[in-house]
Motif scaffolding. Structure first.
Motif, mmCIF file in Angstrom:
data_model
loop_
_atom_site.group_PDB
_atom_site.id
_atom_site.type_symbol
_atom_site.label_atom_id
_atom_site.label_comp_id
_atom_site.label_asym_id
_atom_site.label_seq_id
_atom_site.Cartn_x
_atom_site.Cartn_y
_atom_site.Cartn_z
ATOM 1 N N LYS A 21 0.651 -1.062 0.698
ATOM 2 C CA LYS A 21 0.051 0.073 0.327
ATOM 3 C C LYS A 21 1.229 1.467 0.273
ATOM 4 C CE LYS A 21 -2.432 -1.041 3.173
ATOM 5 N NZ LYS A 21 -3.422 -1.206 4.589
ATOM 6 N N SER A 22 1.991 1.142 0.271
ATOM 7 C CA SER A 22 2.886 2.189 0.743
ATOM 8 C C SER A 22 3.932 1.918 -0.741
ATOM 9 C CB SER A 22 3.912 2.502 1.984
ATOM 10 O OG SER A 22 4.471 0.945 2.528
ATOM 11 N N HIS A 23 3.268 2.530 -1.952
ATOM 12 C CA HIS A 23 4.318 1.936 -3.276
ATOM 13 C C HIS A 23 5.339 1.599 -3.472
ATOM 14 C CE1 HIS A 23 0.636 4.542 -3.775
ATOM 15 N NE2 HIS A 23 1.011 5.230 -2.136
ATOM 16 N N GLU A 24 5.581 0.484 -2.366
ATOM 17 C CA GLU A 24 7.296 -0.340 -2.848
ATOM 18 C C GLU A 24 7.027 -2.010 -3.449
ATOM 19 O OE1 GLU A 24 5.969 -0.057 0.124
ATOM 20 O OE2 GLU A 24 7.658 2.260 0.998
ATOM 21 N N TRP A 25 7.678 -1.753 -4.518
ATOM 22 C CA TRP A 25 7.112 -3.369 -4.901
ATOM 23 C C TRP A 25 8.341 -4.191 -4.802
ATOM 24 C CZ3 TRP A 25 11.639 -5.038 -7.984
ATOM 25 C CH2 TRP A 25 12.443 -4.048 -8.665
ATOM 26 N N ASP A 81 10.709 7.800 3.244
ATOM 27 C CA ASP A 81 10.937 6.820 4.099
ATOM 28 C C ASP A 81 10.634 5.092 3.182
ATOM 29 O OD1 ASP A 81 11.666 7.245 6.601
ATOM 30 O OD2 ASP A 81 9.571 7.740 7.067
ATOM 31 N N PHE A 82 11.518 4.350 2.873
ATOM 32 C CA PHE A 82 10.574 2.588 1.962
ATOM 33 C C PHE A 82 10.829 1.656 3.041
ATOM 34 C CE2 PHE A 82 12.503 -1.031 0.480
ATOM 35 C CZ PHE A 82 11.718 -0.909 -0.954
ATOM 36 N N VAL A 97 19.361 8.226 -2.079
ATOM 37 C CA VAL A 97 18.553 7.166 -2.093
ATOM 38 C C VAL A 97 19.922 6.375 -0.562
ATOM 39 C CG1 VAL A 97 17.942 4.969 -2.141
ATOM 40 C CG2 VAL A 97 17.663 6.436 -3.814
ATOM 41 N N GLU A 98 19.101 6.739 1.005
ATOM 42 C CA GLU A 98 19.754 6.330 1.388
ATOM 43 C C GLU A 98 20.216 5.032 1.913
ATOM 44 O OE1 GLU A 98 19.573 8.156 5.819
ATOM 45 O OE2 GLU A 98 21.542 7.721 6.263
ATOM 46 N N LEU A 99 20.730 3.705 1.006
ATOM 47 C CA LEU A 99 20.247 1.981 0.745
ATOM 48 C C LEU A 99 20.985 1.595 2.008
ATOM 49 C CD1 LEU A 99 21.290 1.791 -2.993
ATOM 50 C CD2 LEU A 99 18.706 1.626 -2.083
ATOM 51 N N PRO A 100 20.077 0.552 2.505
ATOM 52 C CA PRO A 100 20.696 -0.473 3.692
ATOM 53 C C PRO A 100 22.108 -0.507 3.582
ATOM 54 C CG PRO A 100 18.719 -1.518 2.799
ATOM 55 C CD PRO A 100 18.678 -0.260 2.398
ATOM 56 N N LYS A 101 22.806 -1.128 4.804
ATOM 57 C CA LYS A 101 23.765 -1.924 4.281
ATOM 58 C C LYS A 101 23.641 -3.226 3.768
ATOM 59 C CE LYS A 101 27.166 0.914 5.235
ATOM 60 N NZ LYS A 101 26.499 2.349 5.709
ATOM 61 N N LYS A 107 7.937 -1.786 7.969
ATOM 62 C CA LYS A 107 9.347 -1.425 8.822
ATOM 63 C C LYS A 107 9.707 0.130 7.667
ATOM 64 C CE LYS A 107 7.395 -2.594 12.729
ATOM 65 N NZ LYS A 107 7.870 -3.434 13.637
ATOM 66 N N PRO A 108 10.248 1.236 8.336
ATOM 67 C CA PRO A 108 11.263 1.621 6.820
ATOM 68 C C PRO A 108 12.536 1.153 7.459
ATOM 69 C CG PRO A 108 10.411 3.048 9.228
ATOM 70 C CD PRO A 108 9.356 1.900 8.779
ATOM 71 N N CYS A 109 13.230 1.114 6.499
ATOM 72 C CA CYS A 109 14.696 1.076 6.093
ATOM 73 C C CYS A 109 15.189 1.934 5.489
ATOM 74 C CB CYS A 109 14.729 -0.850 5.815
ATOM 75 S SG CYS A 109 13.731 -0.731 4.232
ATOM 76 N N CYS A 110 14.626 3.110 4.841
ATOM 77 C CA CYS A 110 15.406 2.993 3.618
ATOM 78 C C CYS A 110 14.926 4.334 3.617
ATOM 79 C CB CYS A 110 15.769 2.663 2.660
ATOM 80 S SG CYS A 110 16.042 2.839 1.095
ATOM 81 N N VAL A 111 16.005 5.287 3.166
ATOM 82 C CA VAL A 111 15.683 7.097 2.477
ATOM 83 C C VAL A 111 15.708 7.880 1.571
ATOM 84 C CG1 VAL A 111 15.608 9.602 3.995
ATOM 85 C CG2 VAL A 111 15.454 7.966 5.240
ATOM 86 N N ILE A 112 14.250 7.867 1.163
ATOM 87 C CA ILE A 112 14.852 8.693 -0.465
ATOM 88 C C ILE A 112 14.123 10.065 0.012
ATOM 89 C CG2 ILE A 112 13.596 8.706 -3.064
ATOM 90 C CD1 ILE A 112 11.410 5.498 -1.102
ATOM 91 N N GLU A 113 15.001 10.759 -1.027
ATOM 92 C CA GLU A 113 15.351 12.438 -0.895
ATOM 93 C C GLU A 113 15.236 12.754 -1.945
ATOM 94 O OE1 GLU A 113 15.368 14.101 2.031
ATOM 95 O OE2 GLU A 113 17.099 12.446 3.169
ATOM 96 N N SER A 114 14.091 13.562 -2.076
ATOM 97 C CA SER A 114 14.042 14.330 -3.198
ATOM 98 C C SER A 114 14.261 15.639 -3.217
ATOM 99 C CB SER A 114 12.705 14.512 -3.369
ATOM 100 O OG SER A 114 12.118 15.346 -2.798
#
Lengths: 125, 365
Positions: free
Chosen positions: A11-15, A67-68, A41-45, A54-61
């Protein structure tokens, strides 16, 4: 290989697209248009544990941060370094070169809780 | 609570049709972007862009004491030469900034002040209070004018096709030129760090100007631009955003705008308080930060020096021309010197940054 119609959506638009117990994940075309102009994009390691919803990554425009939310639970096994260097790939090709990372699923049954493309498409109309 | 309906500018219809993504901006329904902030920003730096700035306010000041009044309510030395505008701050008695505005001398006894949208009503009420004892007539004309800003290196060639006389204007110059059966104010001003013009005309006049721009703009690389790129362009150029970077609690000195204060010019509202506050010294000053690494700073991010929090960012963004994060905030004296190493806290992590004074780039104007 996968495309928009073969992915499943949160629902939060991830695939997510599963091959065996590994899911490739990213954001939908609708999400990249809404977020617009992704500059970081601040990717997880690799090795990080993520949990469905749960949020695990931040997308910056340019304008804002988004949140991702992990579409499935498991361990991050590979990240797409190309979007770290060129975040515009997410806008250009959200289901192609703009994928985020791969998760070795700890609960593969979670895939069933995600929407088929047609169902997702109706939620964004 | 009842939501009051959003106000629309005369250009709302054409902007929506051009693909503007509309948002609520201080009660105005305005486009935040069209094709995208990065593309619009780039167009203004390399070709030209057009912004609807009809939400901004216009106050006409006329009468025998018009210049004396303009000097009284502004802290800068205000030009009394017809055709010239002056940027200044409008101060409260305690030296706090009520607004920043450009006031143009149209004729020796007639001036035009262009004020911010959110403060226009407050400014007009303030002017009325200050006008006692002056032979001036004040006319709040905001509702009678729409305004477009055409900005970028190609702006003179484009605007010159429509208003040939505009090319003779110096920076901060103004001319009243015939347009669409009426008169339009054509000003060589802007908020982008690039050459450009702002044109104020009646609602029908400003629509006709939009159509003229659209008919001729293609060859000049003109693109419609929204509030998003307006903000990235102004922040890169080191320009103050009233309401975000300055308010009634700050003096021009703290807002890093000491150059707009001319204590020697004689009396003006806020002068005595400014002298007092300057002598007492300031604890914070608006200071820029540049983040060479990855990460995008935002409004409200804490700024650290070692284990001491030295301030917060009031405006911050990704700077498209520079390719890095930038911001401004009221920081403690230890960070005032340009090049001071500080850290900006983003999503709970501290990111390296260094301080910058003034513009983040070399402005074209």
């Amino acid at each position: 290989m996968y495309n928009e119609t073969s992915c499943r959506f949160a629902k939060s638009h991830e695939w997510a697209f599963a091959e065996g117990d590994v899911a490739t994940v990213g954001i939908s075309d609708y999400a990249q248009k809404e977020i617009s102009d992704i500059v970081f994009v601040e990717l997880p390691k690799a090795g990080a544990k993520v949990e469905q919803g749960k949020p695990c990554c931040v997308i910056e425009s340019v304008k804002a941060a988004a949140d991702f939310f992990a579409p499935v639970s498991g361990e991050v096994v590979e990240v797409n370094d190309a979007i770290a260097d060129n975040p515009a790939l997410v806008n250009q090709s959200p289901h192609g070169d703009g994928w985020f990372f791969k998760i070795r699923m700890s609960k593969p049954a979670e895939m069933a809780a995600l929407m088929e493309f047609e169902t997702y498409r109706k939620t964004i109309q | 609570m009842v939501d009051s309906p959003l106000k629309r500018t005369p250009l709302y219809g054409v902007l929506a049709k051009a693909g503007g993504r509309m948002v609520d901006f201080h009660g105005w329904e305005m486009p935040v972007q069209f094709a995208g902030i990065l593309a619009e920003h780039q167009a203004v730096r390399t070709a030209c862009g057009v912004f609807d700035v009809s939400h901004m306010g216009q106050v006409l000041i006329s009468g025998a004491d018009a210049h004396r009044f303009v000097e009284r309510v502004n802290c800068n030395r205000m030009s009394a030469e017809p055709g010239k505008g002056t940027y200044a701050h409008i101060l409260a008695e305690d030296g706090g900034i009520l607004d920043d505005a450009i006031t143009f001398c149209l004729e020796p006894k007639r001036f035009l002040a262009i004020v911010n949208a959110a403060t226009a009503e407050k400014d007009f009420a303030w002017f009325q209070r200050q006008a006692a004892g002056f032979d001036v007539a004040l006319d709040h004309a905001s509702a009678r004018y729409g305004m477009l800003a055409v900005q970028g290196p190609a702006a003179p060639a484009l605007v010159g096709e429509i208003f040939p006389a505009a090319l003779a204007l110096p920076r901060f110059g103004i001319a009243e030129l015939p347009w669409a059966g009426e008169a339009a104010f054509v000003m060589r001003t802007g908020y982008t760090g690039e050459d450009g013009f702002e044109v104020a005309a009646s609602p029908t006049g400003v629509l006709a100007f939009w159509e003229a721009l659209m008919a001729r703009g293609g060859r000049h690389g003109l693109v419609p631009c929204g509030l998003g790129s307006r903000d990235t362009l102004r922040l890169e150029s080191g320009y103050l955003l009233y309401g975000a970077d300055a308010d009634e609690t700050r003096t021009p000195y703290e807002a890093n705008c000491g150059w707009v204060v001319k204590l020697q010019k004689g009396d003006f509202v806020g002068r005595e308080a400014l002298i007092r506050r300057k002598e007492a010294g300031f604890k914070e000053k608006l200071t820029g930060v540049r983040l060479p690494g990855r990460g995008v700073p935002r409004h409200g991010c804490a700024v650290w020096r070692g284990d001491r929090k030295i301030g917060e960012l009031c405006s911050a963004t990704f700077a498209p021309t520079l390719g890095t994060g930038i911001g401004v905030g009221y920081l403690a004296p230890e960070a005032w010197e340009a090049g001071t190493r500080v850290e900006v806290e983003i999503h709970g992590k501290r990111v390296e940054a260094e301080t910058v004074r003034g513009a983040f780039r070399k402005n074209a104007v």
